[in-house]
Write a protein that holds these residues in place. Structure first.
Motif, mmCIF file in Angstrom:
data_model
loop_
_atom_site.group_PDB
_atom_site.id
_atom_site.type_symbol
_atom_site.label_atom_id
_atom_site.label_comp_id
_atom_site.label_asym_id
_atom_site.label_seq_id
_atom_site.Cartn_x
_atom_site.Cartn_y
_atom_site.Cartn_z
ATOM 1 N N GLY A 129 15.693 -0.543 2.844
ATOM 2 C CA GLY A 129 14.247 -0.756 3.752
ATOM 3 C C GLY A 129 14.338 -2.358 3.702
ATOM 4 N N ASN A 130 15.013 -3.046 4.462
ATOM 5 C CA ASN A 130 15.016 -4.458 4.153
ATOM 6 C C ASN A 130 13.899 -4.695 4.976
ATOM 7 N N ALA A 131 13.001 -5.832 4.081
ATOM 8 C CA ALA A 131 12.218 -6.281 5.247
ATOM 9 C C ALA A 131 10.989 -7.706 4.586
ATOM 10 N N TRP A 132 10.083 -8.044 5.611
ATOM 11 C CA TRP A 132 9.288 -8.983 5.321
ATOM 12 C C TRP A 132 8.529 -8.730 4.771
ATOM 13 N N ARG A 133 8.108 -9.676 3.770
ATOM 14 C CA ARG A 133 6.867 -9.619 3.008
ATOM 15 C C ARG A 133 6.523 -11.420 2.458
ATOM 16 N N VAL A 134 5.028 -11.114 1.223
ATOM 17 C CA VAL A 134 4.117 -12.464 1.993
ATOM 18 C C VAL A 134 3.902 -12.237 0.222
ATOM 19 N N LYS A 135 3.718 -13.243 0.297
ATOM 20 C CA LYS A 135 2.842 -12.896 -1.459
ATOM 21 C C LYS A 135 1.744 -12.799 -1.587
ATOM 22 N N LYS A 136 0.986 -12.491 -2.265
ATOM 23 C CA LYS A 136 -0.284 -11.833 -1.937
ATOM 24 C C LYS A 136 -1.016 -13.115 -1.396
ATOM 25 N N LYS A 137 -1.171 -14.202 -2.852
ATOM 26 C CA LYS A 137 -1.567 -15.451 -2.295
ATOM 27 C C LYS A 137 -1.664 -15.598 -1.224
ATOM 28 N N GLN A 138 -1.371 -15.971 -0.989
ATOM 29 C CA GLN A 138 -0.772 -16.240 1.085
ATOM 30 C C GLN A 138 -1.660 -15.410 1.759
ATOM 31 N N ARG A 139 -1.882 -14.381 1.520
ATOM 32 C CA ARG A 139 -2.091 -12.827 3.049
ATOM 33 C C ARG A 139 -3.058 -13.215 3.511
ATOM 34 N N ASN A 140 -3.799 -13.827 3.052
ATOM 35 C CA ASN A 140 -5.539 -13.750 3.909
ATOM 36 C C ASN A 140 -5.681 -14.947 5.021
ATOM 37 N N LYS A 141 -4.456 -15.694 4.987
ATOM 38 C CA LYS A 141 -3.811 -16.471 5.090
ATOM 39 C C LYS A 141 -3.698 -16.341 6.750
ATOM 40 N N LEU A 142 -2.723 -14.905 6.653
ATOM 41 C CA LEU A 142 -1.698 -14.821 7.585
ATOM 42 C C LEU A 142 -2.706 -13.421 8.735
ATOM 43 N N PHE A 143 -3.885 -13.035 7.929
ATOM 44 C CA PHE A 143 -5.275 -12.957 8.786
ATOM 45 C C PHE A 143 -6.083 -13.101 9.190
ATOM 46 N N GLY A 144 -6.805 -12.918 10.300
ATOM 47 C CA GLY A 144 -7.715 -13.486 10.947
ATOM 48 C C GLY A 144 -8.903 -13.042 9.974
ATOM 49 N N SER A 145 -8.464 -12.023 9.458
ATOM 50 C CA SER A 145 -10.225 -11.568 8.583
ATOM 51 C C SER A 145 -10.338 -10.918 7.605
ATOM 52 N N SER A 146 -10.760 -10.419 6.515
ATOM 53 C CA SER A 146 -10.416 -9.798 5.391
ATOM 54 C C SER A 146 -11.885 -9.438 4.826
ATOM 55 N N GLU A 147 -12.143 -8.326 4.484
ATOM 56 C CA GLU A 147 -13.485 -8.437 3.386
ATOM 57 C C GLU A 147 -12.863 -6.804 2.275
ATOM 58 N N ILE A 148 -13.704 -7.164 1.504
ATOM 59 C CA ILE A 148 -13.339 -6.030 0.073
ATOM 60 C C ILE A 148 -13.722 -4.610 0.909
ATOM 61 N N ILE A 149 -13.752 -3.684 0.684
ATOM 62 C CA ILE A 149 -14.157 -2.542 0.227
ATOM 63 C C ILE A 149 -14.167 -2.126 -0.836
ATOM 64 N N ASP A 150 -15.722 -1.722 -1.216
ATOM 65 C CA ASP A 150 -15.899 -1.284 -2.379
ATOM 66 C C ASP A 150 -15.769 0.154 -2.614
ATOM 67 N N LEU A 151 -15.272 0.775 -3.761
ATOM 68 C CA LEU A 151 -14.372 2.118 -3.767
ATOM 69 C C LEU A 151 -16.288 3.295 -4.982
ATOM 70 N N LEU A 152 -16.277 2.027 -5.590
ATOM 71 C CA LEU A 152 -17.659 2.962 -6.410
ATOM 72 C C LEU A 152 -18.591 2.818 -6.166
#
Length: 405
Positions: A382-405
């Motif tokens: 499965g050849n795939a496009w991938r992104v560094k985790k530290k740069q992930r939020n640059k790629l997306f216009g919105s980011s928010e933490i979801i509390d699981l506890l």
């Protein structure tokens, strides 16, 4: 030209994208633009207008122009205006400008403007990201309800319940933990069938990603095209060209004896990340991303993707993505997973995707092997496009933490 938003502007984009699911682009205004009344209609502006049937610059001849409707939306001023789309008389450069004193009164040099299309009227919408923000009630009026949030209300309680139960047995059963096992187990616990569908996993609007390792985040799989490359000459059957690529460019390895192996990460020319001479190059004129292979004193095109195909796949797979972090352990000969954190991203920005390819932070992984001759037989992981985790939020216009506890 790619425009980098400041942190407060990124936060505003994130708020807008709770309601706007359509593509967009951004432009940082300069003194030259404002003084001359000229803004270059770069490939991203042209794509947004064409994609939604607003206007196609390719229909113009040099020196021709057409006026289209635009709505400026601000906290203290909202109005309709005309936007001139035209080609310069001499070289045919695509340009645009918004007419009227009202527009000039709402923007200054250094401001970042956001350009998208209204959900139903197919009218251009412009929002100034550098001034007072519109509240969410107004945004919902302009763009409609937050459908992703509606799906989250059905998805998150299930994940919270799973997280509260501690460790869960690996869905595949006994054996060494594989990179995809945490995600497959989470989907099984949620009652989501694991498959290779192109749309997002949950209700077609939220993609689920879960992993335990510190590897790059996988975005999507999309095979390149090979027309006009040595692979097309080597293998006339297009369906076999991915295998042919490994046979043509592969190497021998101890892990897969008597096979042609190709396990590489391909990055930009200045950060290629492999020893086989491959790198990625963005060709804006042809609207493609190319795999280039260094050979002798130059390089040749070994494969490519069209902008449109990459953009469609990015938006189809990631309208919103819930990235769930897992912890793992072995219990005898079977693995177990505990889900501990979650982050929601939405509205991927294609122009940023291209920018991250150029900087080497978005890469393409080739993972597979095949026979040296005769019938192709082996494995493609499965050849795939991938992104560094530290740069992930640059790629997306919105980011928010979801509390699981």
């Amino acid at each position: 030209m790619l425009f980098e938003p400041y942190e407060d502007e990124l936060n505003y984009i994130a708020k807008i994208h709770k309601y706007n699911s359509k593509d967009y682009t951004i432009i940082r205004l300069t003194d030259t633009m404002l003084n001359k009344g000229i803004i270059d209609a770069n490939v991203f502006v042209r794509d947004v207008l064409k994609k939604y049937g607003v206007f196609d610059f390719s229909t113009l001849n040099n020196g021709e122009k057409e006026l289209i409707k635009v709505q400026f939306i601000g906290k203290r001023a909202s109005f309709e205006a005309k936007m001139s789309c035209y080609k310069a008389k001499t070289r045919g450069d695509e340009r645009f400008w918004v007419y009227g004193k009202e527009f000039r009164g709402q923007v200054k040099s250094g401001h970042l403007i956001y350009i998208t299309v209204a959900p139903e009227t197919y009218k251009v919408i412009i929002i100034n990201l550098s001034v007072e923000r519109i509240d969410e009630i107004r945004l919902s009026t302009v763009f409609g309800a937050d459908k992703i949030n509606e799906s989250l209300t059905r998805l998150v309680p299930g994940i919270k319940q799973i997280a509260s139960q501690g460790y869960h047995l690996n869905f595949k059963g006994a054996g060494k933990i594989a990179p995809k096992d945490a995600g497959d187990t989470l989907e099984a616990l949620l009652g989501i069938k694991t498959n290779n569908q192109k749309s997002a996993d949950f209700e077609g609007v939220i993609e689920l990603k879960s992993k335990i390792s510190k590897t790059l985040d996988t975005l999507f799989t999309l095979r390149p095209q090979f027309d006009g490359t040595p692979i097309a000459d080597f293998e006339p059957n297009d369906r076999s060209r991915v295998s042919a690529f490994a046979r043509y460019y592969g190497y021998e390895s101890d892990k897969h004896p008597d096979m042609c192996s190709l396990y590489i990460t391909i990055g930009s020319e200045y950060a290629p990340q492999n020893n086989q001479g491959f790198y990625l190059e963005v060709n804006e004129n042809d609207r493609t991303v190319e795999i280039r292979k260094i050979e002798n004193s130059g390089s040749h095109k070994a494969g490519y993707w069209n902008f449109d195909d990459l953009e469609n796949e990015l938006h189809l797979k990631h309208p919103a993505t819930l990235w769930v972090k897992a912890e793992s352990r072995m219990n005898g000969n079977i693995g177990e997973f505990k889900y501990v954190e979650a982050e929601l991203t939405r509205s991927p920005q294609f122009m940023t995707f291209i920018s991250l390819i150029k900087s080497g932070e978005v890469t393409y992984d080739w993972r597979g092997y095949t026979t040296k001759d005769g019938k192709y037989s082996g494995k493609n992981h499965g050849n795939a496009w991938r992104v560094k985790k530290k740069q992930r939020n640059k790629l997306f216009g919105s980011s928010e933490i979801i509390d699981l506890l």
